[in-house]
Design an enzyme around this catalytic site. Sequence first.
Site, PDB file in Angstrom:
ATOM      1  N   ASP A  15      21.349 -22.321 -18.787  1.00  0.00           N
ATOM      2  CA  ASP A  15      21.511 -22.734 -20.181  1.00  0.00           C
ATOM      3  C   ASP A  15      22.753 -22.123 -20.820  1.00  0.00           C
ATOM      4  O   ASP A  15      23.584 -22.835 -21.397  1.00  0.00           O
ATOM      5  CB  ASP A  15      20.275 -22.345 -20.995  1.00  0.00           C
ATOM      6  CG  ASP A  15      19.038 -23.125 -20.584  1.00  0.00           C
ATOM      7  OD1 ASP A  15      18.940 -23.509 -19.409  1.00  0.00           O
ATOM      8  OD2 ASP A  15      18.162 -23.348 -21.431  1.00  0.00           O
ATOM      9  N   ARG A  50      14.312  -9.723 -27.800  1.00  0.00           N
ATOM     10  CA  ARG A  50      15.192 -10.591 -28.582  1.00  0.00           C
ATOM     11  C   ARG A  50      15.743  -9.930 -29.854  1.00  0.00           C
ATOM     12  O   ARG A  50      16.930 -10.051 -30.133  1.00  0.00           O
ATOM     13  CB  ARG A  50      14.481 -11.906 -28.930  1.00  0.00           C
ATOM     14  CG  ARG A  50      14.143 -12.758 -27.709  1.00  0.00           C
ATOM     15  CD  ARG A  50      15.366 -13.031 -26.863  1.00  0.00           C
ATOM     16  NE  ARG A  50      15.099 -13.976 -25.795  1.00  0.00           N
ATOM     17  CZ  ARG A  50      15.288 -13.726 -24.510  1.00  0.00           C
ATOM     18  NH1 ARG A  50      15.736 -12.546 -24.124  1.00  0.00           N
ATOM     19  NH2 ARG A  50      15.057 -14.645 -23.596  1.00  0.00           N
ATOM     20  N   ASP A  95      12.134 -18.305 -29.009  1.00  0.00           N
ATOM     21  CA  ASP A  95      13.307 -17.441 -29.040  1.00  0.00           C
ATOM     22  C   ASP A  95      14.304 -17.837 -30.117  1.00  0.00           C
ATOM     23  O   ASP A  95      15.012 -16.989 -30.662  1.00  0.00           O
ATOM     24  CB  ASP A  95      13.996 -17.428 -27.668  1.00  0.00           C
ATOM     25  CG  ASP A  95      13.305 -16.495 -26.689  1.00  0.00           C
ATOM     26  OD1 ASP A  95      12.516 -15.647 -27.143  1.00  0.00           O
ATOM     27  OD2 ASP A  95      13.543 -16.608 -25.476  1.00  0.00           O
ATOM     28  N   SER A 101      12.638 -21.285 -15.380  1.00  0.00           N
ATOM     29  CA  SER A 101      13.323 -20.526 -16.412  1.00  0.00           C
ATOM     30  C   SER A 101      12.775 -19.108 -16.331  1.00  0.00           C
ATOM     31  O   SER A 101      11.573 -18.887 -16.492  1.00  0.00           O
ATOM     32  CB  SER A 101      13.050 -21.125 -17.796  1.00  0.00           C
ATOM     33  OG  SER A 101      13.613 -20.310 -18.799  1.00  0.00           O
TER      34      SER A 101
END
Length: 402
Positions: free
Chosen positions: A19, A99, A128, A180
């Site tokens: 990504d 995050r 996210d 992922s």
Amino acid sequence: MKQNNPPKKIVLAYSGGLDTSVILAWLKDTYGCEVIAFCADVGQKEELTGLEEKGKNTGASKVFIEDLRLEFARDFIFPAIRGSAIYEMRYLLGTSLARPLIAKAMVEVAKREGADAFSHGATGKGNDQVRFELTFKALSPDLQIIAPWRIWEFGGRADLIEYAKKKGIPVPVTAAKPYSMDRNLMHLSFEGGILEDPFNEPKEDMFILTVSPEKAPDKPTYLELGFENGNCTSIDGKKMNPLEVMDFLNDIGGKNGIGRIDIVENRLVGIKSRGVYETPGGTILHTAHRDLESITIDRDTQHKKDELSHEFAKYIYNGQWYSNQMNAMRVYIDFTQQSVTGVVRIKLYKGVCSVVGRKSEKSLYNAGLSTFEKEELYNQHDAEGFINLFGLPMKEWARVRK
């Protein structure tokens, strides 16, 4: 799709995966501006190999890789352990905790480099995007936020793989194995691919941090975890900082098959998502810490903290780390941890983490009160009056109904 005020310099949360590799090239193509690739080392290990070269080859003007492992363990993982933060009673919040730290570090880079925009690789369906952007808004509200997954022409990861091929971008994902993955000190997560069918069992060759319980040692492993004020500060008598604790427990836990879970969770946006997680060290810490609380915190405080833990986990999951409510909850939680000091003995065996002993100089456990043998500290006859008063409303309700 371009912004009304095109950015001049973007700080991109970059991992080198499919990504963000595509996003880096896409940002250059779309805005023709400088893109700084930022990667936080929060425990990805070999995933960081060659990342700087790859980022520059893909078009980044600069690539920053900052070692945030100790800060991650000390200021994010350990507070989550102290707060018994477990989302929906199962997920130990590995991605959720990382995050806000990554986004905070990006804000610092943006200030240092004079950037006017942030970008990330989170999709418009996931959590996210919220975690990154709430942190940006809390710490740097004036900068633009560019979320390619919400505005570009690609429909899915198959399109990204094709784009990467055209651009000559090497990516560690193939159409045959399109997982992922997100790895850090707390966990390794897997989503996508065959896992999108919640009835499919994960393939054994997918796991990285843990051996299968069937292949774990036939003899149990025992550990003694020492805690001070709710933080694990030693293992088997050896003093360790938070990073050393996580590294050690991830290694020993992984060898014993500890910390695998397969769950379907409720995302903030309302979508149910299937994920498979490996959380060896975090599982051991949560188990030991909660057990030590059982002998060092009084009943009412423990029950109120348990109620708060659900809210605490939700705020972490939803990306509200820098909110006022989070600050208030953390003050209460840390107050409860002043007595959580002692040693917990843990047994690891074929995927199971069990507590087999606990002790503390601040223990509230009193064998003289709890014994089944003859005692002098507790008069059992007193219980009759207590029960009569405690049950009075029920008794009256029953009498009126008759």
